[in-house]
Design an enzyme around this catalytic site. Structure first.
Site, PDB file in Angstrom:
ATOM      1  N   LYS A 324       0.815  -1.210   0.000  1.00 33.53           N
ATOM      2  CA  LYS A 324       0.000   0.000   0.000  1.00 33.53           C
ATOM      3  C   LYS A 324       0.850   1.262   0.000  1.00 33.53           C
ATOM      4  O   LYS A 324       2.043   1.245   0.292  1.00 33.53           O
ATOM      5  CB  LYS A 324      -0.975  -0.026   1.181  1.00 33.53           C
ATOM      6  N   ARG A 358      -3.514 -10.399   5.254  1.00 34.50           N
ATOM      7  CA  ARG A 358      -3.995 -10.397   3.868  1.00 34.50           C
ATOM      8  C   ARG A 358      -2.889  -9.828   2.982  1.00 34.50           C
ATOM      9  O   ARG A 358      -2.437  -8.705   3.174  1.00 34.50           O
ATOM     10  CB  ARG A 358      -5.262  -9.542   3.753  1.00 34.50           C
TER      11      ARG A 358
END
Length: 379
Positions: A324, A358
């Site tokens: 991210k 995740r």
């Protein structure tokens, strides 16, 4: 006599190795861990009572100057003590005024030992606009990608067909369903769901019902069970619900996100959504603070640092920070070059209470987590 300082991750096992008395182990292990609890807007009368009660048992309460003369009606404070101290205070304060009874009822939740097995959730995206291109697939290579993830160590595979990256535009339920239908049938035909659990990254009731009918067991809802119809479906199929926090929606979530206090704001959100889930009969719950979903870099870092707080709910915590933009904000890097930063974040999350990771890179995470856990198993 020789001495060295220990970094103990499992005090009970070490005490057993010393052949300590079994009843003594239970007592001593509660004295080994120090907790720090931030209390906001504590009545000054409660602060003075709690300060004295804490000191009387060897704990302490840090308060602002002027508390003893009630300079301000409400103050912020920091309670410091061991598990044993908190258990004693949870009994002592039950009889006290100024909101201390409520505090007493909550103290035990913050020291309760939570142990969930670590799971890796691999990410596969059945769309062309997911932010990391290597997570995209189509049905022609779906079986190969799934088999590889299973071989690499995935416990869960999360299938998404609608991008939730910042600024992404929603698609119709029919389009989303059309994207996942073939892959769901491939999973069902090959009975991959007998090897790992499958999760759907969706908040569309139409898509969710279809996949739950075809072997999926987890609903990963970025809206945090906002839709009552989704709640009903999760309850009907006895599926696991991942309740994620997101400020606003994916189209505008990164437009100047603001929180009065991000820890308390998300805590309130989880309280409301857990109560809602239970009202529908949903019991199998996972919580996800939603790294990058309506948060600044500072917000994300604070959540990661204080993740253990959310263990008081008693549910597994999921973290998904794979590649991210927060990594790019710390050290400039392209999406393809953020694996190292991802691993650093996810290992810190495990250290601070997460149990489900995740990620896009299952093989690398499996190795990193195995090494991390082996180090922490040693006393």
């Amino acid at each position: 006599m020789k001495i060295y300082k220990l970094a103990l991750n499992d005090i009970k096992n070490f005490l057993y190795s010393l052949d300590c008395d079994k009843s003594g182990i239970a007592i001593m292990s509660k004295k080994a861990k120090i907790h720090t609890l931030f209390i906001k807007d504590l009545h000054v009368g409660a602060a003075n009572i709690l300060k004295q009660d804490a000191l009387s048992i060897g704990a302490d309460l840090a308060v602002p100057e002027g508390v003893i003369v009630a300079k301000e009606r409400y103050v912020n404070a920091l309670l410091l003590g061991t598990t044993k101290h908190f258990e004693i205070l949870s009994r002592k304060e039950l009889a006290q005024p100024f909101g201390l009874k409520e505090l007493a009822k909550n103290l035990k939740d913050f020291v309760k030992e939570q142990k969930f097995s670590t799971k890796i959730m691999g990410v596969l995206n059945a769309n062309e606009d997911s932010f990391f291109k290597n997570s995209r697939f189509d049905n022609s290579n779906a079986s190969q990608r799934i088999e590889k993830m299973i071989e690499d160590g995935a416990n869960i595979i999360d299938i998404g067909a609608a991008s939730s990256r910042p600024g992404s535009l929603p698609i119709s339920c029919d389009e989303e369903l059309n994207r996942v239908k073939d892959i769901v049938q491939t999973i069902y035909k090959n009975r991959f769901f007998e090897k790992v659990d499958f999760s759907i990254d969706s908040f569309s009731p139409k898509v969710i019902e279809y996949v739950l009918e075809n072997g999926f067991k987890i609903v990963n809802d970025i809206t945090g069970l906002q839709n009552d119809e989704v709640c009903s479906l999760v309850a009907k199929y006895k599926a696991q619900a991942v309740i994620m926090h997101m400020q606003n929606n994916q189209t505008n979530m990164q437009e100047k996100p603001y929180y009065e206090d991000i820890m308390l704001d998300i805590d309130d959100f989880f309280k409301q959504r857990v109560e809602k889930a239970k009202s529908f009969g949903i019991e199998d719950i996972v919580l996800d603070v939603g790294i990058g979903f309506g948060k600044t870099l500072e917000h994300n870092l604070k959540l990661l640092k204080n993740l253990e707080h959310f263990n008081h709910f008693g549910y597994p915590l999921l973290i998904g920070a794979s590649r991210k933009s927060m990594i790019d904000m710390i050290t400039k890097s392209a999406i393809e070059d953020r694996l190292s930063g991802t691993l650093a974040i996810h290992l810190e999350a495990l250290k601070n209470g997460a149990s489900i990771i995740r990620c896009h890179d299952v093989k690398e995470h499996f190795q990193a987590i195995r090494v991390f856990e082996t180090i922490n198993e040693i006393n």
